[in-house]
Design an enzyme around this catalytic site. Structure first.
Site, short mmCIF file in Angstrom:
data_model
loop_
_atom_site.label_atom_id
_atom_site.label_comp_id
_atom_site.label_asym_id
_atom_site.label_seq_id
_atom_site.Cartn_x
_atom_site.Cartn_y
_atom_site.Cartn_z
N ASP A 73 -24.66 50.76 -0.03
CA ASP A 73 -23.47 51.02 -0.85
C ASP A 73 -23.48 50.29 -2.18
OD1 ASP A 73 -23.14 48.56 0.37
OD2 ASP A 73 -21.21 49.03 1.31
N ASP A 502 -19.90 38.08 3.28
CA ASP A 502 -19.78 38.81 4.54
C ASP A 502 -20.55 38.20 5.71
OD1 ASP A 502 -18.12 40.70 3.34
OD2 ASP A 502 -19.78 42.01 2.83
#
Length: 793
Positions: A73, A502
């Site tokens: 992404d 993350d």
């Protein structure tokens, strides 16, 4: 449209550079040669993590075995290398001026001329990305690319990025490609191998579905979401984000388009539901078009509050008959939605689908060998929620995939995954499957063992009981995919500590080996530091979920083990990691939380207790002098502060002329007491240009290095000569060129050390040299992991 060509600008030799200067042909950013070492060329690699982000698409070429592409992404796209079983990055040439092109919304592999491959790129459809999207086209499997710029944005990191594929090659005429556009831009077509594009003017429906019209990042029309080809009847199908009219077909090669009758009813939208077909797959032997639906585009959500939000439906392409083939059973009780779907080209009638956001205890892979009439599951419950699985998960390729957790009943630490939109059976090998998750790629070459296992669960005396199953193994298939967004780095010499978005962070003692995650509970690591005179003492901070663990982590054994510092009253979880620093002798830790009104604090007992710092505003950035333990520095709002009592109190140094709001980074110099460097983008309101500033008196007076227009970061490594100034590294802009620069003489002269093949979109927001290896530099990226470079000559 323009063609991308590559030149190795960093490898200009000293003699050639002198001649180029005399002729006036050397770029301005390269004119101030460092001297003999200015001819250094660099080799660039990743510190191995393997994965670390969302892989929304995996594309197998339909006619050439072992030709596989994966898209991410925000971190570019990759090509599989069968010999080494690793992935090769294909978009490292994307520079900062077009950083959004590192977000890949779709890929298409040409089944006729298999050297051709295409990527639809663009990261955001909102104004976060200033540029429009593009379609990249390659005639050599992604080694080089041409660029067809589009008049609209694309959303490689927007909601719905796992749907598709939005980009497709017509197998009946491989010069023709179709592209489904977001934001109401409709269906687009190229008839010259992706070189030029035009809207399909007679396509009747640009879509109308938005996730949340009141949220700017969720208010975009999802648009046209996939294109698929019925090779039996020559039909072209297009999926649209419109629950009332979700499917269109052309039977005349794209000249005219009509809505497919019964589609909304088949998807369950006759009663006002809002599901739509997020992915499709065609069985060109039996004449079926399969579609999976979900409640919204994902990748995070997938179900309405009431429960079921997804279906699998089948359209007989020759008769128009619709069949609901949704699996009747889910151990959790409801199916929240579906992500990926794939068919086995070698065994018509065999297909698989993945649930979307079946969060607890795990996602489920469904498999059918009879065109969806019946289904088997990847795992199931026996009596008492005793979970049984068809395969074991081997995470040794990425040991951090356990998230430092342990199995809790049916909720395993190492999961099938989540956000499984990428799901693909190899069209040339029924035994191989790969699927992408929010963190990695899983795969196996033993998939067909599934069909010989029989049922997982039977019944005995009215109870569900496990049946004996010989399990196969699914392992990591993400080697070479490096897509972490890295926020900070600390190079101790033989040890590299990172703060990572993350996935927390890592301690690398071998750059070629994936390591476990730092065990602090960070959801995102934000800052790391170490005691210069006692480098076994390492500290870091990060965002944490909930209110159980403190944000700051401390290690006294060079990162082998970690302990969380005490929580700080007034600083909740769910963010607020901020910055952390430790004095040169390791006696005091300072922490400045972000996003709160809490001012910085210090600890003299390795984080057991915290005390308020005097003289600093909330959110101020903090660094320690690398020589004198009593001295620390801070910056906030244009004011530079210094402490001379180990961080207890700070005072304004009185420095002027520094940008108030756009300082990206500042660092103190190892081995140089009172030497501090500051990097910033400048402040137009204050009339202060960006660039680099340096101080030799602890931040009282500053000299601006006017060569730089803006600078993102500054870091230091081993000097070129034993008595020389530490090598200085920065990610900065000179004469409009954003690149990685190095100085070996204290900032008088600079040399670009990367080249146009190695730019990694937005890179180097934190940078550091190695204290033991001259020339080695480590830099952060926003989606390509940790990059490091070494001199090769």
């Amino acid at each position: 449209m323009r063609r991308r060509t590559f030149t190795a600008t960093a490898s200009i030799g000293a003699a050639a550079a002198a001649a180029a200067v005399a002729a006036g042909t050397l770029p301005a950013w390269a004119r101030d040669n460092e001297g003999p070492s200015g001819a250094d060329t660099y080799a660039w690699k990743n510190a191995v993590i393997n994965g670390g982000g969302f892989v929304p698409g995996i594309v197998f070429n339909e006619t050439e075995p072992n030709l596989i592409y994966a898209r991410t992404d925000i971190g570019g796209c990759y090509r599989w290398q069968e010999d080494s079983r690793t992935w090769k990055p294909l978009l490292d040439w994307v520079g900062r001026d077009k950083w959004g092109w590192s977000g890949v919304v779709s890929m298409a592999a040409d089944p006729v001329e298999t050297d051709r491959v295409y990527a639809a790129v663009g990261t955001y459809t909102i104004d976060w990305d200033p540029n429009n999207g593009a379609v990249l086209y390659s005639d050599d499997k992604g080694e080089t690319w041409g660029i067809a710029e589009l008049p609209f944005k694309q959303g490689g990191n927007m909601p719905g990025r796992g749907m598709g594929e939005r980009l497709a090659v017509n197998p009946a005429d491989n010069a023709e490609l179709y592209l489904g556009a977001p934001s109401g831009n409709g269906l687009w077509r190229s008839k010259d191998y992706g070189r030029t594009w035009a809207a399909v003017e007679n396509f009747p429906n640009p879509g109308n579905f938005v996730v949340d019209p009141n949220n700017p990042t969720l208010a975009d029309n999802q648009g046209v979401i996939w294109i698929d080809f019925d090779q039996i009847g020559g039909k072209i199908y297009v999926g649209v984000a419109d629950p009332a009219d979700p499917l269109y077909v052309s039977e005349d090669g794209g000249a005219t388009w009509t809505a497919v009758p019964g589609a909304a009813e088949a998807l369950g939208n006759a009663d006002g539901n809002r599901t739509f077909p997020s992915q499709s797959a065609v069985d060109n032997t039996n004449g079926y078009l399969y579609m999976v639906t979900s409640y919204d585009p994902g990748p995070y959500n997938g179900a309405p509050a009431s429960g079921n939000g997804g279906k699998i439906v089948r359209l007989a392409t020759q008769t128009g008959e619709w069949t609901d083939i949704t699996p009747a059973y889910n151990p959790r009780g409801v199916i929240p939605g579906f992500g990926g779907i794939t068919v086995d080209r070698q065994n018509p009638g065999t297909l698989m689908a993945a649930t979307r956001n079946n969060w607890w205890p795990d996602e489920i892979l469904y498999r059918s060998t009879d065109s969806g009439a019946t289904w088997s599951l990847s795992w199931d419950y026996a009596e008492g929620q005793d979970r049984h699985d068809r395969f074991d998960m081997d995470s040794s390729g990425s040991p951090w995939l356990s998230w430092n957790g342990e199995d809790q009943g049916p909720a395993y630490a190492v999961k099938h995954g989540w956000m499984i939109d990428a799901l693909a059976i190899d069209p040339h090998d029924s035994g191989r499957i790969m699927w992408g998750t929010g963190a990695t790629i899983w795969g196996t070459e033993d998939l067909t063992q599934w069909d010989s296992q029989g049922e997982l669960i039977g019944e005995e005396n009215g109870q569900r009981v496990a049946l004996p199953v010989e399990k196969f193994t699914v392992g990591v298939r993400a080697e070479g995919v490096e897509e972490c967004a890295t926020l900070d780095l600390a190079a101790l010499g033989g040890t590299l500590v990172s703060a990572v978005g993350d996935v927390g962070g890592f301690v690398h003692t071998d750059l070629d080996r994936a390591e476990p995650m730092i065990d602090t509970g960070w959801s995102t690591g934000t800052s790391v530091d170490f005691a210069q005179a006692k480098p076994d003492i390492v500290v870091g901070t990060g965002n944490v979920h909930g209110n159980e663990k403190g944000h700051v982590g401390v290690s006294t054994d060079r990162g082998k083990t970690w302990k969380n510092a005490a929580r700080l009253e007034g600083v909740p979880g769910d963010g607020h990691g901020g910055t952390v620093a430790i004095t040169a002798d390791g006696s005091t830790i300072l922490w400045s939380p972000s996003g709160t009104e809490v001012t910085p604090v210090y600890s003299t007992d390795l984080g057991e207790t915290w005390n308020p710092v005097q003289g600093l505003p909330a959110g101020a950035k903090i660094r320690s002098d690398r020589v004198k333990a009593s001295v620390l520095y801070s910056f906030s709002g244009g004011t530079f502060y210094r402490s001379t009592d180990g961080g207890k109190t700070f005072t304004d140094t009185g420095a002027t002329g520094l940008p108030a709001a756009a300082v990206e980074d500042f660092r103190a110099v190892p081995g140089r007491k009172n030497h501090v460097w500051l990097a910033g983008r400048g402040d137009e309101k204050e009339g202060i240009g960006g660039g680099m500033w340096r101080s030799k008196d602890g931040g009282v007076t500053w000299k601006q290095i006017t060569k730089f227009e803006t600078a993102e970061s500054v870091g230091f490594g081993k000097a070129a000569k034993s008595s020389g100034y530490p090598a200085v590294y920065t990610s900065a802009v000179i004469d409009g060129k954003a690149a990685i620069y190095r100085s070996i003489d204290g900032g008088t002269r600079w040399r670009r050390i990367n080249d146009d093949d190695h730019q990694w979109a937005w890179s180097g927001s934190a940078i550091t040299g190695d204290p033991q290896i001259y020339g080695r530099v480590y830099l952060t990226t926003n989606g390509r992991g940790i990059i490091y470079g070494d001199i090769t000559d």
